[in-house]
Each structure stands twice: as structure tokens, then as C-alpha cells.
Scaffold this motif. Sequence first.
Motif, PDB file in Angstrom:
ATOM      1  N   GLU A  12       1.016  -1.282  -0.029  1.00  0.00           N
ATOM      2  CA  GLU A  12       0.011  -0.029  -0.122  1.00  0.00           C
ATOM      3  C   GLU A  12       0.893   1.224   0.024  1.00  0.00           C
ATOM      4  O   GLU A  12       0.615   2.157  -0.495  1.00  0.00           O
ATOM      5  CB  GLU A  12      -0.858   0.035   1.183  1.00  0.00           C
ATOM      6  CG  GLU A  12      -1.786   1.191   1.231  1.00  0.00           C
ATOM      7  CD  GLU A  12      -2.943   1.227   2.425  1.00  0.00           C
ATOM      8  OE1 GLU A  12      -3.874   1.964   2.386  1.00  0.00           O
ATOM      9  OE2 GLU A  12      -2.577   0.059   3.301  1.00  0.00           O
ATOM     10  N   LEU A  13       1.990   1.286   0.868  1.00  0.00           N
ATOM     11  CA  LEU A  13       2.695   2.318   0.833  1.00  0.00           C
ATOM     12  C   LEU A  13       3.404   2.465  -0.551  1.00  0.00           C
ATOM     13  O   LEU A  13       3.449   3.924  -1.188  1.00  0.00           O
ATOM     14  CB  LEU A  13       3.900   2.093   1.883  1.00  0.00           C
ATOM     15  CG  LEU A  13       4.927   3.094   2.215  1.00  0.00           C
ATOM     16  CD1 LEU A  13       4.077   4.270   2.869  1.00  0.00           C
ATOM     17  CD2 LEU A  13       6.001   2.702   3.159  1.00  0.00           C
ATOM     18  N   ILE A  14       3.996   1.405  -1.104  1.00  0.00           N
ATOM     19  CA  ILE A  14       4.639   1.801  -2.533  1.00  0.00           C
ATOM     20  C   ILE A  14       3.557   2.160  -3.532  1.00  0.00           C
ATOM     21  O   ILE A  14       3.930   2.909  -4.404  1.00  0.00           O
ATOM     22  CB  ILE A  14       5.185   0.579  -2.949  1.00  0.00           C
ATOM     23  CG1 ILE A  14       6.395   0.104  -1.950  1.00  0.00           C
ATOM     24  CG2 ILE A  14       5.939   0.676  -4.394  1.00  0.00           C
ATOM     25  CD1 ILE A  14       7.521   1.177  -2.114  1.00  0.00           C
ATOM     26  N   GLY A  15       2.346   1.557  -3.459  1.00  0.00           N
ATOM     27  CA  GLY A  15       1.473   1.970  -4.298  1.00  0.00           C
ATOM     28  C   GLY A  15       0.738   3.384  -4.385  1.00  0.00           C
ATOM     29  O   GLY A  15       0.360   4.029  -5.365  1.00  0.00           O
ATOM     30  N   LEU A  16       1.224   4.091  -3.194  1.00  0.00           N
ATOM     31  CA  LEU A  16       0.815   5.619  -3.243  1.00  0.00           C
ATOM     32  C   LEU A  16       2.094   6.388  -3.425  1.00  0.00           C
ATOM     33  O   LEU A  16       1.911   7.585  -3.724  1.00  0.00           O
ATOM     34  CB  LEU A  16       0.603   5.843  -1.688  1.00  0.00           C
ATOM     35  CG  LEU A  16      -0.889   5.360  -1.012  1.00  0.00           C
ATOM     36  CD1 LEU A  16      -0.795   5.759   0.464  1.00  0.00           C
ATOM     37  CD2 LEU A  16      -1.944   6.380  -1.686  1.00  0.00           C
ATOM     38  N   THR A  23      -1.933  10.045 -15.625  1.00  0.00           N
ATOM     39  CA  THR A  23      -0.929   9.452 -15.377  1.00  0.00           C
ATOM     40  C   THR A  23      -0.804   8.664 -13.891  1.00  0.00           C
ATOM     41  O   THR A  23      -0.223   7.443 -13.754  1.00  0.00           O
ATOM     42  CB  THR A  23       0.327  10.426 -15.182  1.00  0.00           C
ATOM     43  OG1 THR A  23       0.313  11.058 -16.331  1.00  0.00           O
ATOM     44  CG2 THR A  23       1.784   9.796 -15.058  1.00  0.00           C
ATOM     45  N   THR A  24      -1.314   9.158 -12.852  1.00  0.00           N
ATOM     46  CA  THR A  24      -1.350   8.730 -11.478  1.00  0.00           C
ATOM     47  C   THR A  24      -2.158   7.459 -11.590  1.00  0.00           C
ATOM     48  O   THR A  24      -1.858   6.452 -10.943  1.00  0.00           O
ATOM     49  CB  THR A  24      -2.030   9.684 -10.259  1.00  0.00           C
ATOM     50  OG1 THR A  24      -0.949  10.819 -10.442  1.00  0.00           O
ATOM     51  CG2 THR A  24      -1.958   8.824  -8.997  1.00  0.00           C
ATOM     52  N   ARG A  82      -1.066   3.561 -10.719  1.00  0.00           N
ATOM     53  CA  ARG A  82      -1.529   2.956  -9.673  1.00  0.00           C
ATOM     54  C   ARG A  82      -2.205   1.652 -10.037  1.00  0.00           C
ATOM     55  O   ARG A  82      -2.231   0.502  -9.437  1.00  0.00           O
ATOM     56  CB  ARG A  82      -2.692   3.618  -9.120  1.00  0.00           C
ATOM     57  CG  ARG A  82      -1.913   4.823  -8.214  1.00  0.00           C
ATOM     58  CD  ARG A  82      -3.053   5.368  -6.767  1.00  0.00           C
ATOM     59  NE  ARG A  82      -2.843   4.567  -5.950  1.00  0.00           N
ATOM     60  CZ  ARG A  82      -3.667   4.620  -4.830  1.00  0.00           C
ATOM     61  NH1 ARG A  82      -4.538   5.400  -4.711  1.00  0.00           N
ATOM     62  NH2 ARG A  82      -3.301   3.672  -3.789  1.00  0.00           N
ATOM     63  N   ALA A  83      -2.902   1.451 -11.277  1.00  0.00           N
ATOM     64  CA  ALA A  83      -3.496   0.342 -12.013  1.00  0.00           C
ATOM     65  C   ALA A  83      -2.518  -0.826 -11.874  1.00  0.00           C
ATOM     66  O   ALA A  83      -2.838  -1.871 -11.937  1.00  0.00           O
ATOM     67  CB  ALA A  83      -4.373   0.716 -13.089  1.00  0.00           C
ATOM     68  N   ALA A  84      -1.263  -0.332 -12.456  1.00  0.00           N
ATOM     69  CA  ALA A  84      -0.291  -1.213 -12.725  1.00  0.00           C
ATOM     70  C   ALA A  84       0.151  -1.970 -11.492  1.00  0.00           C
ATOM     71  O   ALA A  84       0.657  -2.992 -11.466  1.00  0.00           O
ATOM     72  CB  ALA A  84       0.946  -0.739 -13.380  1.00  0.00           C
ATOM     73  N   GLY A  85       0.047  -1.274 -10.199  1.00  0.00           N
ATOM     74  CA  GLY A  85       0.553  -2.105  -8.916  1.00  0.00           C
ATOM     75  C   GLY A  85       1.848  -1.863  -8.516  1.00  0.00           C
ATOM     76  O   GLY A  85       2.654  -1.260  -9.243  1.00  0.00           O
ATOM     77  N   ARG A 131      10.399  -0.613 -12.402  1.00  0.00           N
ATOM     78  CA  ARG A 131      10.970   0.496 -13.160  1.00  0.00           C
ATOM     79  C   ARG A 131      12.089   1.053 -12.195  1.00  0.00           C
ATOM     80  O   ARG A 131      12.969   1.545 -12.834  1.00  0.00           O
ATOM     81  CB  ARG A 131       9.893   1.426 -13.385  1.00  0.00           C
ATOM     82  CG  ARG A 131       8.920   1.057 -14.700  1.00  0.00           C
ATOM     83  CD  ARG A 131       8.390   2.121 -15.158  1.00  0.00           C
ATOM     84  NE  ARG A 131       7.502   3.065 -14.147  1.00  0.00           N
ATOM     85  CZ  ARG A 131       7.510   4.424 -13.620  1.00  0.00           C
ATOM     86  NH1 ARG A 131       8.468   4.949 -14.224  1.00  0.00           N
ATOM     87  NH2 ARG A 131       6.861   4.751 -13.002  1.00  0.00           N
ATOM     88  N   MET A 132      11.895   1.057 -10.971  1.00  0.00           N
ATOM     89  CA  MET A 132      12.841   2.099 -10.154  1.00  0.00           C
ATOM     90  C   MET A 132      13.892   1.308  -9.211  1.00  0.00           C
ATOM     91  O   MET A 132      14.620   1.799  -8.750  1.00  0.00           O
ATOM     92  CB  MET A 132      11.708   2.714  -9.173  1.00  0.00           C
ATOM     93  CG  MET A 132      10.822   3.603  -9.888  1.00  0.00           C
ATOM     94  SD  MET A 132       9.692   4.359  -9.021  1.00  0.00           S
ATOM     95  CE  MET A 132      10.849   5.356  -7.953  1.00  0.00           C
TER      96      MET A 132
END
Length: 401
Positions: free
Chosen positions: A5-9, A347-348, A352-355, A362-363
Motif C-alpha cells: 500500500e505504501l509503494i502503491g501511493l 498518469t497517476t 496505480r492500476a499497474a500496481g 522500473r525503479m
Amino acid sequence: MDLAELIGLRPVPCGGLLVALTRRCPMSCAHCSTASSMTASEEPDQRQLLRFIDSFGVEDRPEVVMLTGGEPLLLPELAARVAGLAQAKGSRVALLSGMFFARGGRVPDRIMRTITALDHFSASLDVHHEREVPRADVLRALRAVLDAGIPASIHLTGTGTGTGTGTGTGTGEGPGPDTGADTGDPYLADVVADVRRAFGARMPMLVNEVRPLGRAAGLVRPTPPGPDDGLAAPCALAAWPVVAFDGTVAACCNQWTVDRRPVPPHLRLGHIAEDDWPTVRERSLGSPVLRMLRAVGPRRLHARYETAPAPAGYCRSCHALADRPSVLEGAARDAGGRVGELLDRLTTAQQRAAGPAALVRRMGCARYAHLVEPPPGEEPVPPNEPRLTQASPTAEARSSR
């Protein structure tokens, strides 16, 4: 609050706030991107910081406040006060620690009182930390955190000896499309296996590589140049404002941005001595150049609006925008008003949909991106002591090569 959830935000503009409580740290890790030490005295003014956190509104507060350092648990009472103020407005609070206190596997009462005031606790673990606090002690301390009912995770950093070409998280170079490190780092393989043996699949992990920043500048190879200029590479790091060690509020957590003064004007959102959270939030959400950075990334901006080539490096090309008026003018023209607001939202929503795992691919380290979220159907970690293995006897030797 779990790690997924943290990364998803992370891609959500102003969905989080990063707060560097202090640059001080009792550890002396050779790879430290912030060049922290116990002699580093920089930290935000506490009264100004508390006033800034208290300025959150129930309707406009960040979803999460992430406390970092240095070592934020050198100031456990301040961390608990920040957590209380933020939670009173509806925010949740996470903290990342280097685990200096965990020698022997016990969490001191003073530290545990602060940890139990949090919504999520993250432990930083890598070969450099293990020289000062054994891995087994860190895992035992994390067991105590879980037993206290606090969700926990581990932030792992590899040795940089693999073959990956990732473009960073946190304070390193920015993201690029599908360029996360597919590293064969033997240290990462060893520690991930150890954590799995101790906690099963229920201890999420965020895995990254050492970046050439701070004391690590001479330890690892330079960051790769990043994605092709013709490709959109959204910068999630420009989503969450950062309260730096001197109270300056920056638009991203790249360490160069956090440390260098003056901050490039397009990346400076204010200062906690003068500005409140609603003002900072409005500046971040309303900035056309930040909207474009979050949507397509800096190198695509250069390619679209500038004839001169962009500087090498993803984040360096962003820093250079301050001297490229044609780019700033183009961003203001195309991303101002409702059109820019819609672009930001789309874009957001896509990210977010990608998870969360897609964002980490990517990062961070693509091979381990799935570890940010547990597999569906996994049972919770049992409350008994985990089966711990000793840190690999070859880890120290590998790290000293």
C-alpha cells in the motif's frame, strides 16, 4: 499499513510526505547516500516541523508521512509526536530505521514505544549495516515489532556487484521504463533466502542497489543514462514533497536536490518556517513543470521543447530545467489549467492500476520487485520465534571486494 500500500501511493501527487528528521546517525555505513554521522548536526527546527505537520487539514492531508534520516529513532519522542499529530488529521505514519538499537535482538523500551505509535515500520538491511548490527539481531528485533502488532518490512540494498542497470529509487537517479536491475547479486539472493526462512513470505521487502551518492560516490559504477529521450518515463519521485534537513521543502527526494542549495526553482516548494502544508500541496499540484515531470519525465521534456541535448542522466536532466526557459515555457503552456490537472490524474491512475510491483520494476531491482507484496493466500507469520540462520560467513568477504 503494509508495504504494498505504501509503494502503491508513491505515484500519487502529495499522497505522501517525506520528512528527514535528522542527518545524524550512529552508524558509519560506507554506502550512505546522505553522508550521515553523529557529528552531522543538521535537522529541521522541531517547533517549525510540528507546526507544519499540524497544518494538515482532514481533507487535504497526505495519506502517509514517511520519517527518515539519518536515523530518525535518535529522536524517538519527536517521531512519536509527529506521528500523533499526523494521525490526528487522518494520515498514517511510517518510519525507516537503520536498526542501530537492535544489537542483541532486543528493542529498547524507549524505541518500542515510538514504533508502536506507527502504522508501518521498515528496517534497512544491507552488507554495510550487517558489519555493525548482525542480520540475526535485526530479524529478532523485527519479530518483536510484528508481535507488537505493527506491520513491518525490510528495505534491502544490494552490493552493486550484479549485472543490473536499474535507475534508482528513493534518493538515486530516477526511473526509466522497464530498466530495473535484473541483478545477480549473491548478497541479495542470500539475505532474501534468510528472510524467507525466518518469516515465510509474510515479510515484504523493497530491494534496490547502491547508488553513487554521498559516501557511496566512489564505491559503485555511475548510474546508467536512463530511458531513451523519445519515451515517456514518468517520475514518481516528483510526487511526494520532502522536508529536508534544513527545513526546505523540495519536490523530490533525489539526494542532490535534498542537499544542494539553492534548490532549482522548479523543485523548491517552500520552507517549513514560512509555509504550511496546504501551501506546499497547492504548489506541487499546480506546477505545470511538476505535472509534466510526473507524466513523461525530464528527458522527454527536453526532447519536446528544447533543441540542445539534455545532460546525461535522468535526474541531472531534471536539475538542468532551471536553465532551459524554453522547456519551462512549454510545460506552462501545455500542462497549465485543467488540461494539466487531467494529465496528472491520468498518469497517476495508470501507475496505480499497474500496481506496486510494476513501479519497483522500473525503479529498483526487477528480479525482486514481487517481494513488495506477499503472494495471495499466504498465512500470517506465526507468533513464535522464527527459525534464524546466521549471516552468511562469506557476506563480509564479498562486500570488501
